[in-house]
Design an enzyme around this catalytic site. Structure first.
Site, short mmCIF file in Angstrom:
data_model
loop_
_atom_site.label_atom_id
_atom_site.label_comp_id
_atom_site.label_asym_id
_atom_site.label_seq_id
_atom_site.Cartn_x
_atom_site.Cartn_y
_atom_site.Cartn_z
N LYS A 1 37.85 43.82 51.80
CA LYS A 1 39.15 44.20 51.21
C LYS A 1 40.31 43.65 52.05
O LYS A 1 41.38 43.34 51.51
CB LYS A 1 39.27 45.72 51.11
CG LYS A 1 38.55 46.30 49.90
CD LYS A 1 39.31 46.02 48.60
CE LYS A 1 38.63 46.64 47.40
NZ LYS A 1 39.28 46.30 46.13
N THR B 1 43.07 48.97 49.94
CA THR B 1 42.52 50.31 50.21
C THR B 1 42.80 50.83 51.61
O THR B 1 42.93 50.05 52.57
CB THR B 1 40.98 50.28 50.02
OG1 THR B 1 40.42 51.50 50.52
CG2 THR B 1 40.34 49.13 50.78
N GLU C 1 40.67 52.07 53.38
CA GLU C 1 39.52 51.72 54.23
C GLU C 1 39.84 50.56 55.17
O GLU C 1 39.13 50.33 56.14
CB GLU C 1 38.32 51.35 53.35
CG GLU C 1 37.63 52.54 52.71
CD GLU C 1 36.89 53.41 53.72
OE1 GLU C 1 36.06 52.89 54.46
OE2 GLU C 1 37.15 54.63 53.76
N TYR D 1 32.71 46.63 53.29
CA TYR D 1 33.69 46.82 52.21
C TYR D 1 35.12 46.68 52.75
O TYR D 1 35.93 45.94 52.20
CB TYR D 1 33.49 48.20 51.58
CG TYR D 1 34.60 48.63 50.64
CD1 TYR D 1 34.71 48.09 49.37
CD2 TYR D 1 35.56 49.58 51.04
CE1 TYR D 1 35.74 48.47 48.50
CE2 TYR D 1 36.58 49.97 50.18
CZ TYR D 1 36.66 49.41 48.92
OH TYR D 1 37.68 49.79 48.07
P1 NAP Z 1 34.70 51.64 40.49
O1 NAP Z 1 34.72 52.83 39.62
O2 NAP Z 1 33.58 51.45 41.45
O3 NAP Z 1 34.79 50.34 39.53
C1 NAP Z 1 34.51 49.06 40.02
C2 NAP Z 1 34.56 48.07 38.87
O4 NAP Z 1 34.31 46.76 39.39
C3 NAP Z 1 33.52 48.33 37.77
O5 NAP Z 1 34.14 48.16 36.51
C4 NAP Z 1 32.52 47.20 37.99
O6 NAP Z 1 31.87 46.76 36.83
C5 NAP Z 1 33.44 46.09 38.48
N1 NAP Z 1 32.69 45.00 39.13
C6 NAP Z 1 31.71 45.09 40.06
N2 NAP Z 1 31.24 43.86 40.35
C7 NAP Z 1 31.93 42.98 39.59
C8 NAP Z 1 31.89 41.57 39.43
N3 NAP Z 1 31.03 40.80 40.10
N4 NAP Z 1 32.76 41.00 38.55
C9 NAP Z 1 33.62 41.75 37.83
N5 NAP Z 1 33.69 43.10 37.94
C10 NAP Z 1 32.87 43.71 38.81
O7 NAP Z 1 36.05 51.56 41.35
P2 NAP Z 1 37.42 52.39 41.17
O8 NAP Z 1 37.30 53.68 41.88
O9 NAP Z 1 37.83 52.35 39.74
O10 NAP Z 1 38.42 51.50 42.04
C11 NAP Z 1 39.12 50.40 41.47
C12 NAP Z 1 39.49 49.43 42.57
O11 NAP Z 1 40.31 50.09 43.53
C13 NAP Z 1 38.32 48.88 43.36
O12 NAP Z 1 38.64 47.56 43.72
C14 NAP Z 1 38.26 49.76 44.59
O13 NAP Z 1 37.65 49.06 45.65
C15 NAP Z 1 39.73 50.01 44.83
N6 NAP Z 1 40.09 51.27 45.46
C16 NAP Z 1 39.59 52.44 44.99
C17 NAP Z 1 39.99 53.64 45.57
C18 NAP Z 1 39.50 54.97 45.05
O14 NAP Z 1 39.64 55.97 45.76
N7 NAP Z 1 38.99 55.03 43.84
C19 NAP Z 1 40.91 53.62 46.64
C20 NAP Z 1 41.40 52.40 47.08
C21 NAP Z 1 41.00 51.21 46.48
P3 NAP Z 1 30.41 47.30 36.34
O15 NAP Z 1 30.75 48.48 35.52
O16 NAP Z 1 29.87 46.18 35.57
O17 NAP Z 1 29.64 47.63 37.57
O1 F7E Z 2 32.90 59.08 50.87
C1 F7E Z 2 31.18 61.22 53.23
C2 F7E Z 2 31.25 59.74 53.52
O2 F7E Z 2 31.89 57.55 49.19
C3 F7E Z 2 33.87 59.96 51.40
C4 F7E Z 2 35.95 54.46 47.64
O3 F7E Z 2 36.61 54.66 46.41
O4 F7E Z 2 37.66 55.65 48.85
C5 F7E Z 2 36.27 55.61 48.57
O5 F7E Z 2 35.53 55.42 49.78
C6 F7E Z 2 33.34 60.59 52.68
C7 F7E Z 2 32.76 59.59 53.68
O6 F7E Z 2 34.40 57.61 49.51
C8 F7E Z 2 28.21 61.92 51.28
O7 F7E Z 2 30.50 59.39 54.68
C9 F7E Z 2 29.17 62.73 53.04
O8 F7E Z 2 33.16 59.97 54.95
O9 F7E Z 2 33.31 59.47 48.40
P1 F7E Z 2 33.06 58.44 49.40
P2 F7E Z 2 34.98 56.64 50.64
O10 F7E Z 2 33.92 56.12 51.51
O11 F7E Z 2 36.11 57.35 51.30
C10 F7E Z 2 38.19 54.46 49.47
C11 F7E Z 2 39.68 54.66 49.67
C12 F7E Z 2 37.82 53.23 48.77
O12 F7E Z 2 38.57 52.25 48.78
C13 F7E Z 2 36.42 53.13 48.26
O13 F7E Z 2 36.32 52.12 47.25
O14 F7E Z 2 32.26 61.44 52.33
N1 F7E Z 2 29.93 61.70 52.61
N2 F7E Z 2 28.11 62.88 52.24
C14 F7E Z 2 29.38 61.18 51.51
N3 F7E Z 2 29.76 60.17 50.71
C15 F7E Z 2 28.98 59.89 49.64
N4 F7E Z 2 29.35 58.91 48.80
N5 F7E Z 2 27.82 60.59 49.37
C16 F7E Z 2 27.39 61.62 50.15
O15 F7E Z 2 26.36 62.21 49.91
#
Ligand code: NAP
Ligand code: F7E
Length: 333
Positions: free
Chosen positions: A162, A130, A132, A158
């Protein structure tokens, strides 16, 4: 005439946003898809089975090594996509040890499960790394955006977990010759995004405000900037990484960055409101102990070597998310 062998993929995190997009993508490509589901009664299971009847679910958990070995024996996959994680940055500050166990050590358990069950090293492994890990500070941010060689400075439990997953994946590649890669993905969103993330929280609230179901939205900091793309585009990039001749790590991003205020502006315009300020309240409960200021990715390597490019732009992403939430919320009236 002999038919080509059907490929098999095992996905952890199948019930998450990317898990759904990837399952659909691989199924359309003719893969047999296996997905890991956790918990003795996962509330997401029924909805998941209805939407993805073709996915073979296996009960396992990233913190339970034996369950992952069992999942390998059952599925005998060609490709493993490790998407499972505690993925919410804010939540990771409240549950840092759990985050280390699942998001960090879980990667090691999955890699070990592959190493122990695949002595011929045929399995290809994708780790969901990620943006992050970069942390978004001024000092380490190249003008063109973060690329694969940028300096890491994670700003949350987090991000730190990662980073362990990233390095242990690289280490297994270098130590054991495994085809193990990291996709360093910048934020990607869409119709399947959880409502705990800021984009979906905004689009759901905007739809409800339009329909008279809600008066305002409570958010944390509005100035941070993110490189937001569409999740459907990004799972294609994950797959492409596993089809290369040699394992390598790639950044997937749009190359554009926008603030949360920009997102609010476009989302409210979609429902005919030009000034969003009266509808947004700030609540410190949604602020983080350390914030990631600006994320901008440089996807040049993926574009050149994988032939990958995002299709949906920022405005297109916000529009499709608002449209989707208007349809969902209208049904509740
Ligand atoms: P998400 O919607 O939060 O899905 C996370 C998944 O992980 C869910 O299916 C959850 O299962 C599962 N999980 C949680 N704890 C677990 C455990 N102990 N054992 C097995 N599975 C578990 O995340 P996403 O947005 O699809 O992202 C997919 C991956 O890409 C994640 O690793 C995330 O950190 C990474 N990532 C995401 C983004 C983004 O912008 N979306 C960007 C960069 C990297 P439950 O349904 O049971 O909770
Ligand atoms: O926050 C701000 C918060 O939680 C984005 C994950 O998929 O992308 C995701 O992480 C921004 C941050 O995503 C609220 O402080 C303001 O600056 O939607 P987010 P994230 O933190 O960027 C990365 C690439 C991953 O890997 C992660 O798994 O928005 N913010 N107000 C808020 N964020 C949330 N959630 N809720 C608020 O009310």
């Amino acid at each position: 005439m002999a038919t080509k062998k059907q490929k098999k993929a095992l996905i952890t995190g199948i019930t998450g946003q990317d898990g759904g997009h990837l399952a659909e993508f691989l199924h359309q490509k003719g893969y047999q898809v296996f997905g890991i589901i956790r918990g003795q009664h996962n509330p997401k299971k029924e909805k998941f089975v209805a939407e993805f009847p073709y996915v073979n679910l296996i009960e396992a958990d990233l913190t339970d090594q034996s369950s992952l070995i069992n999942a390998m024996h059952i599925s005998k996959p060609d490709e493993v996509y490790n998407l499972g994680a505690i993925s919410h940055v804010g939540y990771s500050f409240k549950n840092p040890q759990l985050t280390a166990d699942v998001t960090g050590r879980g990667v090691l358990y999955m890699l070990e499960a592959i190493r122990l069950t695949d002595p011929e090293k045929k399995v290809r492994f994708y780790q969901a790394s990620t943006s992050e890990m970069f942390g978004g500070k001024d000092y380490n941010r190249p003008d063109k955006g973060y690329n694969e060689n940028a300096i890491f400075h994670p700003r949350s439990p987090y991000g730190v977990a990662k980073l362990y997953g990233y390095w242990i994946t690289k280490n297994y590649r270098e130590s054991y010759g495994m085809f193990a890669v990291s996709g360093i993905l910048f934020n990607h969103e869409g119709e399947r995004r959880g409502t705990e993330f800021v984009t979906r929280k905004i689009t759901k609230s905007v739809a409800r405000i339009k329909l008279g179901l809600q008066d305002d939205i409570e958010l944390g900091d509005l100035w941070p900037k993110r490189d937001w793309g569409y999740a459907g585009d990004y799972v294609d990039g994950m797959w492409r990484m596993l089809q290369q001749d040699k394992p390598d790590d790639y950044v997937l991003a749009t190359g554009e960055t926008h603030s949360i205020e920009d997102f609010l502006s476009v989302a409210f315009q979609e429902i005919g409101i030009d000034d969003w300020h009266p509808y947004v309240k700030q609540n410190p409960a949604f602020m983080r102990p350390a914030e990631v200021d600006v994320l901008l990715g440089d996807p040049s390597k993926a574009e050149k070597e994988l032939g990958w490019k995002r299709k949906v732009d920022f405005r297109g992403l916000v529009k499709l998310m608002v449209k989707n939430d208007l349809a969902i919320e209208s049904e509740k009236i």
